[in-house]
Design a protein around this motif. Structure first.
Motif, PDB file in Angstrom:
ATOM      1  N   PHE A 151     -19.054   3.314  -9.070  1.00 28.55           N
ATOM      2  CA  PHE A 151     -18.589   2.358 -10.077  1.00 28.55           C
ATOM      3  C   PHE A 151     -19.177   0.988  -9.751  1.00 28.55           C
ATOM      4  O   PHE A 151     -19.194   0.562  -8.596  1.00 28.55           O
ATOM      5  N   LYS A 152     -19.666   0.279 -10.792  1.00 31.38           N
ATOM      6  CA  LYS A 152     -20.289  -1.031 -10.566  1.00 31.38           C
ATOM      7  C   LYS A 152     -19.456  -2.184 -11.116  1.00 31.38           C
ATOM      8  O   LYS A 152     -19.119  -3.128 -10.407  1.00 31.38           O
ATOM      9  N   PHE A 179     -19.600   0.364 -16.110  1.00 33.01           N
ATOM     10  CA  PHE A 179     -20.925   0.557 -15.546  1.00 33.01           C
ATOM     11  C   PHE A 179     -20.855   1.340 -14.234  1.00 33.01           C
ATOM     12  O   PHE A 179     -20.067   0.995 -13.346  1.00 33.01           O
ATOM     13  N   PHE A 180     -21.713   2.379 -14.150  1.00 38.05           N
ATOM     14  CA  PHE A 180     -21.860   3.155 -12.922  1.00 38.05           C
ATOM     15  C   PHE A 180     -23.330   3.124 -12.496  1.00 38.05           C
ATOM     16  O   PHE A 180     -24.229   3.004 -13.329  1.00 38.05           O
ATOM     17  N   ILE A 188     -28.664   5.764 -18.802  1.00 36.88           N
ATOM     18  CA  ILE A 188     -27.972   6.542 -19.830  1.00 36.88           C
ATOM     19  C   ILE A 188     -26.796   5.736 -20.363  1.00 36.88           C
ATOM     20  O   ILE A 188     -26.060   5.115 -19.603  1.00 36.88           O
ATOM     21  N   VAL A 189     -26.644   5.728 -21.687  1.00 34.57           N
ATOM     22  CA  VAL A 189     -25.480   5.111 -22.324  1.00 34.57           C
ATOM     23  C   VAL A 189     -24.760   6.194 -23.114  1.00 34.57           C
ATOM     24  O   VAL A 189     -25.348   6.830 -23.989  1.00 34.57           O
ATOM     25  N   VAL A 200     -21.959   3.315 -19.168  1.00 32.17           N
ATOM     26  CA  VAL A 200     -23.350   2.977 -18.891  1.00 32.17           C
ATOM     27  C   VAL A 200     -23.684   3.431 -17.473  1.00 32.17           C
ATOM     28  O   VAL A 200     -23.022   3.012 -16.511  1.00 32.17           O
ATOM     29  N   ILE A 201     -24.705   4.271 -17.337  1.00 34.85           N
ATOM     30  CA  ILE A 201     -25.139   4.778 -16.042  1.00 34.85           C
ATOM     31  C   ILE A 201     -26.568   4.320 -15.823  1.00 34.85           C
ATOM     32  O   ILE A 201     -27.472   4.687 -16.569  1.00 34.85           O
ATOM     33  N   SER A 202     -26.792   3.473 -14.813  1.00 38.37           N
ATOM     34  CA  SER A 202     -28.142   2.927 -14.591  1.00 38.37           C
ATOM     35  C   SER A 202     -28.365   2.561 -13.138  1.00 38.37           C
ATOM     36  O   SER A 202     -27.425   2.419 -12.370  1.00 38.37           O
TER      37      SER A 202
END
Length: 202
Positions: A151-152, A179-180, A188-189, A200-202
């Motif tokens: 997790f961000k 955001f992860f 990926i959104v 949101v995965i980035s």
């Protein structure tokens, strides 16, 4: 600063919705279906945080209050309730006791000003074993189909005061987003899985 524990998603059928999320993302459950007088709840394990799918009968002690989709952010702390309340009073952050039971107490924060509802959950039992189990289970699933990492951060589509930003490490944006990090470097959104929340995965 408080740490995000889980995100709360209000739905008509928690079990069906959670099963759909699990099937699409290939992630483990954080806890099975729980049915209480106040609510029905089930959780999906997203690693550092969980996402709870819930149907309320009594929302933080208030009847006939219902929302749809992403509606809450739960923060946890190791401090005592007395220390938490003192800290909130010093920061001049409005709060109240929402739910008090054997397992936990919740404190909704600035609920007339901010939505999704920010709330603190104080667990009255040792959660370390449960947290370790969830960590190991998430690792076994390798972040699921989208290789979700840590997790961000979190952004919500509501103006947030400076005191809330400082205490809860949350910012305002055009949309509700979580955001992860990406375990394999992809961007990926996912915007069609949970109402009012982009993953949101980035």
């Amino acid at each position: 600063m408080f740490k995000i524990d889980h995100l709360m998603i209000e739905v008509d059928d928690p079990l069906e919705t959670a099963n759909n999320v699990v099937a699409r993302l290939a992630l483990p459950l954080a806890w099975p279906l729980v049915e209480k007088d106040e609510y029905t709840s089930i959780g999906v394990n997203f690693g550092d945080i969980n996402i709870e799918f819930i149907k309320f009968k009594l929302r933080f002690g208030i009847k006939n209050t219902k929302f749809k989709g992403f509606s809450g952010i739960a923060y946890k702390t190791m401090d005592s309730l007395e220390e938490i309340i003192k800290r909130l009073n010093v920061a001049k952050i409005n709060h109240r006791v929402g739910e008090a039971c054997e397992a936990h107490t919740t404190l909704p924060i600035a609920e007339n000003d901010v939505f999704p509802t920010i709330f603190i959950v104080k667990y009255h039992f040792d959660t370390s074993g449960w947290v370790e189990r969830l960590k190991n289970e998430f690792a076994e699933y390798a972040g699921g189909n989208y290789h979700i990492g840590n997790f961000k951060s979190m952004v919500i589509a509501t103006e947030v005061s400076e005191s809330l930003k400082k205490e809860f490490n949350i910012n305002s944006g055009a949309k509700n987003k979580v955001f992860f990090s990406s375990a394999n470097g992809e961007n990926i959104v996912i915007s069609d899985l949970i109402e009012n929340l982009e993953i949101v995965i980035s």
